[in-house]
Design an enzyme around this catalytic site. Structure first.
Site, short mmCIF file in Angstrom:
data_model
loop_
_atom_site.label_atom_id
_atom_site.label_comp_id
_atom_site.label_asym_id
_atom_site.label_seq_id
_atom_site.Cartn_x
_atom_site.Cartn_y
_atom_site.Cartn_z
N HIS A 104 0.81 -1.21 0.00
CA HIS A 104 0.00 0.00 0.00
C HIS A 104 0.85 1.27 0.00
O HIS A 104 0.40 2.31 -0.48
CB HIS A 104 -0.95 -0.02 1.20
CG HIS A 104 -2.12 -0.92 1.00
ND1 HIS A 104 -3.36 -0.66 1.50
CD2 HIS A 104 -2.25 -2.10 0.32
CE1 HIS A 104 -4.21 -1.61 1.17
NE2 HIS A 104 -3.54 -2.51 0.45
N HIS A 283 -2.23 -12.53 -2.73
CA HIS A 283 -3.29 -13.24 -2.02
C HIS A 283 -2.92 -14.69 -1.69
O HIS A 283 -3.73 -15.44 -1.17
CB HIS A 283 -4.58 -13.19 -2.83
CG HIS A 283 -5.19 -11.83 -2.86
ND1 HIS A 283 -6.36 -11.53 -3.52
CD2 HIS A 283 -4.79 -10.66 -2.30
CE1 HIS A 283 -6.63 -10.25 -3.38
NE2 HIS A 283 -5.70 -9.71 -2.64
#
Length: 747
Positions: A104, A283
């Site tokens: 992020h 993921h």
């Protein structure tokens, strides 16, 4: 007792300086921006300066070199598997949490203007620190503080966050591609970058619903032929890094989600394969958190009460962390082994059918239809298992035909998937760092990658004093005008962006596609060809020859104004090849408007509501200019005749480094009137006779209309100001020409 978190309260009691109440203090609203929301905020050019930087006297490259990098990585890896009680790690491993922090931090990067990215650790400051999508990244950085405290100035927060992400991947069995240090921290919040038009009510007790919206940044709906996201934005929603994991507007539509994914990741400079690799690779680890309803969660860090000490999103449920953690509202993990690098994410995605369900927080997510599907362990409770989870943005990879083909290829070749994710992660976390000359440390890969805008090794020795003098005379011998030489040199350098360190004169990419074909550069084409011949005959690079031609132009123009100056010149530039030039990403550097060259795209008012002077300010910021440098550079370019169409502005002696631009723009005997309905062009008329004296653009008028810019222009336009102007123009000219020379300066 006064409650200082209640903005409606005022201090009571008689103050010694008179008055019964105190209603505000420095920077309290309303400010200038509240009163005059459309004013040109020139002061933004001076943010994050040395006055804010406690380390302005430090040589970061020298400090970083003192680190034993393998030892630091070992310390980070030991920390990652040592859980603390105030924020316990999922599965006994902070790795997935730290991957998200690094991801992020880097994921704000956008190709349109090069802003965002991990380069300054802006995740520490508002607004990014308090975006909904960055929920609980404050905890990740606080957990890292003991390591940062130990190493101090030797490693920046920006470098430490990315390095920790790499270490997290490595302890879970993933082979990272490499790591480069060299990121320098910012020291104040970014109040200038435009993150989108949507308004967020950050004063609300909980603003999760308000924060994630996309009402104004999109044209059309998914599936429409004209569906598009405003430039320079990349994120699909306000306060998100990428896309809403529940689908556009949380609609649960995987096909629509795939459209948003392609646009968003494309705006972040990722192609389809890199996009799949990042999503599928990321993921493979960790879990998503949605144990508690959003309306139960407290305000983000920037609005948290004083006693929270910079930590936000207080969770009152249960322990407030661990099994009770709330972040994005989706609950669960993608794989049975959330701390191990494997291909289970893709295997599960394609092996099973998935149905929509809801998380405990009410978020839309997907669960396997098959009750016999593998399960995933609870992150904190021994012996407890849960169904696997997928997001709408995961199902999108299965639905979209292009993404599906890539996924199937990665399913069949795990090594290819591993390499693709490794290189995509390296690109994600290093994309905004600029040329490899800025990279620090022993983990920098030797390979040059296309997105790094590589340059060849020099094939000849740098010009010495005699060679420089001879090349200057050869340039003068071409008969090219001072104006054309200056325009071409400036056009070569003005592509530089301090945001992601792209562009600039080194490489002479002005002579290559796509830059040579831009409308604003048409004037340079015959000049470049003439200078190419000079370069070939002298043995110099074309890049050096173009820049030196600009130095010749400035020196001759100063001499014509009665000033003998020597413009600094540092040789050693090289010429890039077309093969080394990533045409699609360089196309993003083409200007819609460029106030320095008085250029505006023909349909500018149709494609943007942003005024030319606001775009001019934006470009001055990307060049790293101060307000005085912006004023001096523009005045000199006008005197040199550097309008894109060859027209003159406020002078009848083009090619003389005069202050005519300033004296005219400040002339009280002239008045301005608009010449078109769009308000882009103006006439300057004599107040007494009404006779038209000049024509101009908004990018000319702003230096008389804006109070801060006018104050600087008055310095140069006053008696005795010409000597100072010539000196300041030469300095800023050299600054622009040298902006991308990280091979010879600290970056």
């Amino acid at each position: 007792m006064t409650n200082y978190t209640d903005y409606e309260d005022v201090l009571a009691g008689k103050c010694p300086f008179g008055g019964d109440t105190l209603g505000g203090a420095q920077a309290s609203s309303p400010t200038l921006s509240d009163w005059y929301p459309h004013r040109l905020r020139v002061e933004q050019l001076h943010r994050d300066g040395n006055a804010a930087n406690p380390l302005s006297d430090e040589d970061y490259a020298e400090a970083f070199a003192t680190i034993d990098l393998p030892a630091l990585k070992d310390e980070i890896k030991q920390f990652l598997t040592t859980s603390v009680s105030w924020w316990p790690s999922d599965y006994g491993n902070y790795g997935p949490q730290m991957i998200r922090m690094a991801w992020h931090s880097a994921g704000t990067y956008r190709i349109a203007d090069g802003r965002g990215g991990a380069g300054q650790a802006m995740q520490r400051f508002a607004p990014i620190s308090s975006w909904w999508d960055n929920g609980n990244t404050d905890k990740s950085r606080r957990l890292l503080w003991p390591i940062k405290q130990k190493y101090g100035v030797a490693i920046s927060w920006a470098d430490l966050m990315v390095l920790t992400g790499n270490c997290a991947l490595e302890i879970m069995g993933f082979p990272t591609y490499g790591f480069a240090g060299g990121r320098r921290d910012a020291w104040e919040a970014d109040d200038a970058t435009w993150w989108g038009p949507e308004h967020i009510d950050m004063t609300a007790p909980s603003s999760y619903d308000d924060m994630v919206n996309r009402d104004l940044r999109w044209r059309g709906k998914p599936g429409d032929s004209d569906y598009d996201l405003q430039q320079p934005l990349a994120a699909s929603h306000q306060s998100l890094i990428y896309v809403n994991p529940e689908g556009p507007e949380a609609n649960g539509d995987p096909a629509a989600s795939a459209v948003d994914i392609r646009i968003t990741f494309g705006r972040m400079a990722m192609d389809d394969e890199e996009t799949v690799a990042l999503i599928a690779g990321g993921h493979a680890f960790g879990k998503s958190h949605g144990a508690v309803a959003a309306d139960r969660i407290g305000p983000p860090p920037e609005n948290a009460p004083m006693e929270a000490m910079g930590l936000g999103w207080h969770n009152p449920e249960g322990a407030g962390n661990g099994a009770d953690t709330m972040t994005n509202g989706i609950e669960g993990s993608w794989t049975p082994n959330p701390t191990t690098w494997d291909n289970d994410y893709l295997k599960n995605l394609f092996r099973f059918e998935w149905e929509q369900t809801r998380s405990p927080a009410g978020a839309l997510q997907w669960t396997p239809v098959d009750p016999a599907a593998p399960r995933t362990p609870d992150a904190h409770r021994e012996g407890v298992e849960h169904p696997l989870m997928m997001m709408t943005s995961d199902i999108a990879l299965k639905v979209d035909p292009v993404y599906r083909e890539i996924c199937e290829r990665f399913l069949a070749d795990f090594d290819a998937f591993t390499l693709a994710f490794s290189k995509a992660w390296y690109k994600l976390t290093h994309r905004d760092m600029g040329p490899k000359a800025r990279y620090l440390g022993s983990d920098v890969p030797a390979e040059d990658l296309p997105w790094q805008d590589p340059l060849p090794e020099p094939t000849h020795a740098p010009l010495d004093a005699a060679g420089t003098a001879a090349l200057k005379e050869a340039i003068r011998g071409t008969g090219l005008s001072t104006s054309d030489l200056a325009y071409t040199a400036f056009s070569s350098a003005v592509t530089y962006r301090d945001s992601d360190k792209r562009g600039g004169a080194n490489g002479a990419r002005l002579a290559l596609a796509p830059q040579k074909d831009w409308v604003v550069n048409r004037r340079t084409v015959p000049v470049v060809e003439a200078l190419r011949g000079v370069a070939e005959r002298s043995g110099a690079s074309l890049a050096d020859t173009i820049v030196l031609a600009g130095c010749v132009a400035v020196e001759d123009a100063a001499r014509a104004a009665g000033h003998e100056v020597e413009v600094p010149f540092t040789g050693g530039r090289v010429d890039a090849t077309q093969e080394q030039t990533d045409v699609p990403t360089f196309e993003w550097l083409a200007p819609l408007s460029d106030g320095f060259r008085n250029y505006a795209q023909a349909n500018l008012t149709e494609v943007t509501p942003v005024s030319p002077e606001q775009l001019f300010l934006d470009k001055a910021d990307l060049l790293g200019l101060s307000a005085p440098e912006w004023v001096a550079l523009t005045g000199g370019l006008r005197a040199l005749g550097c309008n894109h169409d060859g027209s003159a502005t406020f002078t009848d002696r083009v090619g003389t480094l005069s202050t005519d631009f300033f004296t005219t723009v400040l002339d009280a005997d002239l008045q301005w009137r608009t010449l078109d309905d769009s308000g882009l062009r103006f006439a300057l008329d004599d107040r007494e006779s009404g006779e038209q004296r000049h024509e101009a653009t908004r990018d000319d008028l702003v230096f008389g209309a804006n109070a801060q810019l006018r104050a600087v222009a008055e310095v140069y336009g006053s008696a005795g100001g010409e000597k100072r102007f010539v000196r300041d123009f030469v300095a800023v000219w050299d600054k622009v020409m040298m902006a991308d020379r990280y091979d010879v300066k600290a970056g």
